[in-house]
Design an enzyme around this catalytic site. Structure first.
Site, PDB file in Angstrom:
ATOM      1  N   ARG A   1       0.810  -1.235   0.000  1.00  0.00           N
ATOM      2  CA  ARG A   1       0.000   0.000   0.000  1.00  0.00           C
ATOM      3  C   ARG A   1       0.840   1.281   0.000  1.00  0.00           C
ATOM      4  O   ARG A   1       0.454   2.292   0.594  1.00  0.00           O
ATOM      5  CB  ARG A   1      -0.996   0.032   1.184  1.00  0.00           C
ATOM      6  CG  ARG A   1      -1.947  -1.136   1.205  1.00  0.00           C
ATOM      7  CD  ARG A   1      -2.899  -1.176   0.011  1.00  0.00           C
ATOM      8  NE  ARG A   1      -3.547  -2.463  -0.017  1.00  0.00           N
ATOM      9  CZ  ARG A   1      -3.111  -3.489  -0.769  1.00  0.00           C
ATOM     10  NH1 ARG A   1      -2.078  -3.336  -1.588  1.00  0.00           N
ATOM     11  NH2 ARG A   1      -3.735  -4.632  -0.743  1.00  0.00           N
TER      12      ARG A   1
ATOM     13  N   SER B   1     -10.454   0.379   4.121  1.00  0.00           N
ATOM     14  CA  SER B   1      -9.706  -0.046   5.310  1.00  0.00           C
ATOM     15  C   SER B   1      -8.866   1.107   5.835  1.00  0.00           C
ATOM     16  O   SER B   1      -8.092   1.704   5.092  1.00  0.00           O
ATOM     17  CB  SER B   1      -8.797  -1.223   4.975  1.00  0.00           C
ATOM     18  OG  SER B   1      -9.586  -2.342   4.702  1.00  0.00           O
TER      19      SER B   1
ATOM     20  N   GLU C   1      -3.499   3.191   6.970  1.00  0.00           N
ATOM     21  CA  GLU C   1      -3.339   3.155   5.510  1.00  0.00           C
ATOM     22  C   GLU C   1      -3.789   4.515   4.952  1.00  0.00           C
ATOM     23  O   GLU C   1      -3.220   5.059   4.021  1.00  0.00           O
ATOM     24  CB  GLU C   1      -4.219   2.025   4.954  1.00  0.00           C
ATOM     25  CG  GLU C   1      -4.254   1.969   3.435  1.00  0.00           C
ATOM     26  CD  GLU C   1      -5.047   0.759   2.918  1.00  0.00           C
ATOM     27  OE1 GLU C   1      -5.054  -0.290   3.576  1.00  0.00           O
ATOM     28  OE2 GLU C   1      -5.645   0.900   1.836  1.00  0.00           O
TER      29      GLU C   1
END
Ligand SMILES: Cc1cc2nc3c(=O)[nH]c(=O)nc-3n(C[C@H](O)[C@H](O)[C@H](O)COP(=O)(O)OP(=O)(O)OC[C@H]3O[C@@H](n4cnc5c(N)ncnc54)[C@H](O)[C@@H]3O)c2cc1C
Length: 299
Positions: A169, A218, A291
């Protein structure tokens, strides 16, 4: 000349629907307009912030100082069959759903991981967006060949995939700059079942994720695979599902989602994030990392 506006509220440009005003804001459609906007900010001594689809950012209630360049109107892609590969050149503001449609047209595998990831292609590269399922391909690194980056000095450089550093990510090695164009490709090996697989994946997402409420997907990255931990499980087992501050709530449906139940502020969302981190650390010893990226003024 690109139109620069003042004091534009950014909340509607994010999937969380929160965030204060951009001090200055523009929506360029062409490379020259992005260059123009960047030099305008430089002459004024203002910082520049890029916004893609706004699906992975938490923008402060105080907003963003300087110039925010939103790339959602900077879109378009060309696809062609070359050397047994489908080759695509896309402007960075092109939505991932456009890319998904192109791969679907040729019945190619990348359509599957792209299904359900919102936002733009530039944001997809910057985040190395992807899915947790063990499918191939599953992240942007596997379909990206090169990117064109506009440097702060106005120069445009092409960086090949192996000049970049791709992590879970995150993609680095291209900063500072603005990703303008992305070159992607994939072998032309059609899979006749791909559309059915995409439909099935969408059905599963809909059943597991609170897609009817504003969120950023998320919020926390999963801890390293060798730990065996998943962020959602850690949050759930710490009893945090449904934890609420103001209008920001840990989703009852998926513990790694924080939803805006209507009128949440960025501050409330950030308070929920820090509370979750604190409780999970106390109860499990695991430090969750976000994230989602915080943008703007947070003092
Ligand atoms: C419901 C939902 C589900 C999601 N599911 C997933 C998932 O399964 N997998 C996954 O990986 N992510 C998922 N996400 C998160 C998000 O969609 C991805 O991270 C996406 O790639 C972000 O793209 P964006 O265009 O919205 O980027 P933004 O949120 O606009 O920006 C993200 C960062 O990239 C930078 N950036 C964006 N474009 C450029 C550019 N052209 N040049 C330089 N910098 C740029 C921004 O400055 C910012 O720092 C989900 C989000 C939601 C809301």
């Amino acid at each position: 000349m690109v139109k620069i506006q003042e004091n534009i509220i950014l909340a509607p440009m994010t999937s969380w629907l929160v965030g204060g005003p951009a001090e200055f804001f523009c929506l360029p459609e062409k490379v020259e307009e992005i260059q123009e906007a960047q030099s305008w900010a430089q002459i004024k001594g203002l910082p520049v912030q890029v916004l893609g689809g706004g699906t992975n950012v938490l923008i402060s209630d105080q907003g963003i100082r300087g110039l925010t360049i939103c790339l959602k109107n900077f879109s378009g892609l060309k696809a062609q069959e070359t050397h047994e590969r489908l080759t695509i050149e896309a402007l960075s503001g092109t939505s991932k759903s456009e890319l998904l449609k192109t791969f679907l047209k040729y019945k190619l595998g990348p359509a599957l991981f792209l299904a359900g990831i919102p936002g733009d292609i530039g944001g997809g590269v910057a985040m190395n967006a992807g899915v947790g399922e063990m499918i191939t391909p599953r992240e942007f690194v596997e379909i990206t060949d090169w990117i064109d980056v506009l440097r702060p000095n106005g120069e445009i450089v092409r960086l090949q995939k192996d000049q970049l550093k791709w992590d879970y990510r995150h993609c680095s090695g291209w900063q500072p700059g603005i990703i303008l164009k992305v070159g992607l490709s994939y072998p032309l090996n059609p899979d006749p079942t791909i559309l059915d697989q995409v439909k099935q994946a969408n059905k599963i997402r809909l059943s597991k994720q609170p897609l009817d409420m504003p969120s950023c997907g998320s919020v926390f990255v999963n801890p390293p695979a060798e730990t065996g931990y998943k962020a959602a499980q850690l949050i759930d087992s710490s009893g945090l599902k449904g934890f609420t501050i103001g209008r920001a709530q840990v989703s009852m449906k998926h513990a790694n989602f924080i939803v805006n139940t209507g009128g949440a502020t960025a501050k409330q969302i950030w308070q929920v994030i820090t509370h979750v981190q604190q409780v999970v650390l106390e109860k499990t010893g695991v430090q969750l990392k976000t994230e989602v990226l915080r943008l703007g003024e947070w003092k």
